[in-house]
Design an enzyme around this catalytic site. Structure first.
Site, mmCIF file in Angstrom:
data_model
loop_
_atom_site.group_PDB
_atom_site.id
_atom_site.type_symbol
_atom_site.label_atom_id
_atom_site.label_comp_id
_atom_site.label_asym_id
_atom_site.label_seq_id
_atom_site.Cartn_x
_atom_site.Cartn_y
_atom_site.Cartn_z
ATOM 1 N N HIS A 170 0.878 -1.173 0.000
ATOM 2 C CA HIS A 170 0.000 0.000 0.000
ATOM 3 C C HIS A 170 0.918 1.227 0.000
ATOM 4 C CE1 HIS A 170 -2.723 2.987 1.855
ATOM 5 N NE2 HIS A 170 -3.732 2.190 1.556
ATOM 6 N N ASP A 174 3.267 -4.684 8.080
ATOM 7 C CA ASP A 174 2.050 -3.890 7.985
ATOM 8 C C ASP A 174 0.866 -4.855 8.041
ATOM 9 O OD1 ASP A 174 -0.164 -2.448 7.247
ATOM 10 O OD2 ASP A 174 0.642 -1.745 5.340
ATOM 11 N N GLN A 231 -4.359 -5.068 6.821
ATOM 12 C CA GLN A 231 -5.357 -5.935 6.177
ATOM 13 C C GLN A 231 -5.379 -7.332 6.781
ATOM 14 O OE1 GLN A 231 -7.564 -4.979 3.995
ATOM 15 N NE2 GLN A 231 -6.759 -2.938 3.617
ATOM 16 N N LYS A 239 -10.243 -0.627 10.222
ATOM 17 C CA LYS A 239 -10.443 -1.764 9.332
ATOM 18 C C LYS A 239 -10.829 -3.023 10.119
ATOM 19 C CE LYS A 239 -7.068 -0.101 5.937
ATOM 20 N NZ LYS A 239 -7.876 0.511 4.877
ATOM 21 N N CYS A 294 -4.751 2.563 -3.603
ATOM 22 C CA CYS A 294 -3.508 3.063 -3.000
ATOM 23 C C CYS A 294 -2.378 2.050 -3.168
ATOM 24 C CB CYS A 294 -3.686 3.397 -1.525
ATOM 25 S SG CYS A 294 -4.841 4.732 -1.250
#
Lengths: 419, 148
Positions: A136, A213, A216, A239, A377
């Site tokens: 991202h 990261d 998600q 999220k 993104c």
């Protein structure tokens, strides 16, 4: 899908009390353009259960005050609620200590913090930062910024046509100049689940710090930072069913101790004079200013909620939904699924032949189906495929089999309109 | 569905499938790049000015049906117009799409853009080519504009 997978999917879908779950998400119960809302834009932001909404509401109605400052009752209650949320996040990630949990605005801020506070001070011209093709923008741009500031170089792990990371030359990318490897656990554009544990293991052998990261990943799977053995792990609350504006940076205590503060201000100090300031201990050293207390409370409630449903169960049900949707779309004419990795979570990116994703998004919206259309993104991923955008359906555990039918119907409408 | 038919009218679909003046003008004396970074729409507008008359105008690029059709209609409309006429049309389209003017007052085929007004998220798609041509004739070198 094979017959046995079919059966497994059926079992998963039937085993889940979806009606009860959906009652917890009041926003889902509405009509858009005369159709029931079908919310399939969860990778952009998830909806909030009433348990989270109530926790935030209760905090403001009963406990609101500033934290770590007052001797009065409300300040104590606000502090207790805020710190209880920190403990929940610690448990959620299986971190060793609450001191390793820093509240930030979201994954983006967490990555910027690590880039500026941990990586930048040790970077020399010619040093390398390793990211992947699937990142991202939030896990690209902060690194480009430190590269510009220091003359370091950004290196990129390549990807394959199926949307997986190509790890054949991975060992060579881990050099003695690599100062950090920063990779996403799950690709937001394609849904690919990366083998971050194996990658981390290889990086650690060479003494390279690792940031994962998890923006998600946390809504969809159990995460254990000690098992991953990563140095930093970042995610956003919104999220994963929590409010916007709250997120977490996990960092190994020894590293966080050694890092200079990120922002200066109140709450991050022990004492201040014009000659000298003594910084506060962890985790407060990195939390300058009044934090998003209500957001943290909401994040704690979201963790409680996910754990009450059961994260393994969530993962199983969502996987069944994804399998079913993939199966149905694969069987349709004029549909190309973008991202066909073996291990995926939640995300189904696709193209309808001769129809631009933005037109797809508008037409779907007329049928109440909310998807994301765009580059997500993750423009390098789009550039890899030579496309400007995709349509992306992304699932959460409150989505249903019927909603996949609505998705299929919306595709038919689009194809008819553009025939 | 009726709203969708208003948006994706026959004329729009026809221009999307067969964009007019979809080519480069090799001796163009004005050009500009238009981008909508949000959705990745990207087009180039070429203008050949003869005095203050748009002798030739064309575009190339990729985008959604609305942006491609709007660009195609724009080239058809502006060819042969004076810069003053073009400027007036640019203002009209902008006002019609953002609500300051009744879209029914738009000239000829441009009326099909009226449906876009009901889809605020798509207004930028329809105005991209118009912003781009505006920038092109205003500048004597290649220039980039963005609608986001």
């Amino acid at each position: 899908m094979t017959q046995s997978t079919h059966n497994l999917v059926d079992t998963m879908l039937n085993d889940f009390d979806i009606a009860a779950i959906r009652r917890d998400f009041p926003i889902l119960n509405q009509q858009i353009n005369g159709h029931p809302l079908v919310y399939l834009d969860n990778a952009a932001s998830s909806q909030k259960p009433v348990q989270v909404i109530d926790a935030v509401d209760q905090y403001y109605r009963l406990d609101n005050a500033n934290v770590h400052r007052g001797v009065h009752r409300l300040s104590q209650r606000a502090t207790d609620a805020y710190e209880a949320a920190r403990s929940k996040v610690r448990g959620f990630l299986n971190a060793e200590s609450d001191k390793e949990i820093i509240f930030v605005r979201g994954a983006t801020e967490a990555i910027n913090l690590v880039a500026q506070s941990f990586v930048r001070p040790q970077l020399q011209a010619g040093d390398e930062i390793l990211i992947s093709y699937l990142e991202h923008h939030a896990n690209i741009v902060p690194w480009q910024m430190v590269c510009e500031q220091t003359g370091a170089k950004l290196k990129v792990i390549p990807m394959t046509e199926s949307g997986e990371l190509n790890l054949s030359g991975f060992d060579e990318l881990l050099t003695d100049k690599t100062k950090i490897m920063a990779v996403g656990q799950v690709s937001n554009a394609l849904g690919t689940v990366n083998s971050v544990k194996q990658m981390t293991e290889k990086a650690k052998v060479k003494g390279i710090p690792v940031l994962i990261d998890g923006a998600q990943a946390v809504p969809h799977m159990q995460v254990d930072v000690q098992d991953l053995d990563c140095d930093f792990y970042v995610f956003s609350g919104h999220k994963m069913f929590a409010p916007t504006g709250i997120g977490t940076l996990y960092g190994k205590q020894a590293l966080l101790e050694a890092m200079p503060p990120w922002q200066g201000g109140g709450d991050m100090i022990l004492s201040v004079s014009f000659d000298h300031t003594e910084y506060n201990t962890l985790p407060y050293k990195f939390e300058a200013g009044t934090p998003h207390i209500a957001g943290a409370v909401g994040l704690g409630a979201a963790i409680d909620y996910m754990e009450s449903v059961g994260i393994e169960k969530i993962a199983g049900y969502e996987h069944a939904l994804l399998e079913l949707a993939t199966d149905k779309l694969s069987a349709m004419d004029g549909i190309r699924i973008v991202g066909t990795a073996k291990h995926k979570a939640s995300v189904l990116s696709f193209l309808i032949e001769d129809v631009h994703p933005h037109d797809v998004g508008t037409i779907f919206d007329q049928e109440g189906v909310a998807i994301r259309a765009g580059h997500h993104c993750a423009q390098p991923v789009m550039q890899y495929y030579g496309i400007a955008a995709t349509a992306r359906a992304s699932f959460a555990f409150y989505n249903t089999e019927q909603e996949i039918d609505a998705l299929v119907k919306a595709i038919h409408t689009t194809q008819e309109l553009f025939a | 569905m009726s709203d969708l038919r208003d948006l994706y009218q026959q004329v729009i679909m026809d221009h999307k499938k067969k964009p007019r003046n979809f080519r480069e003008i090799t001796d163009a004396n004005h050009m500009a790049h238009g981008n909508n970074p949000l959705c990745g729409d990207a087009l180039v507008v070429y203008v050949k000015l003869n005095g203050d008359v748009i002798e030739d105008i064309s575009f190339q690029g990729s985008g959604c049906a609305i942006s491609v059709a709007s660009a195609s209609l724009m080239t058809e409309t502006l060819k042969g117009k004076t810069l003053a006429d073009a400027e007036a049309l640019y203002e009209d389209v902008h006002k019609a799409l953002t609500g300051d003017k009744d879209a029914a007052e738009l000239t000829g085929k441009l009326q099909v853009l009226a449906g876009v007004k009901e889809f605020p998220a798509r207004v930028k798609c329809a105005t991209l080519s118009w912003h781009t041509v505006h920038a092109a004739v205003d500048s004597d070198h290649d220039i980039s504009v963005s609608t986001e």
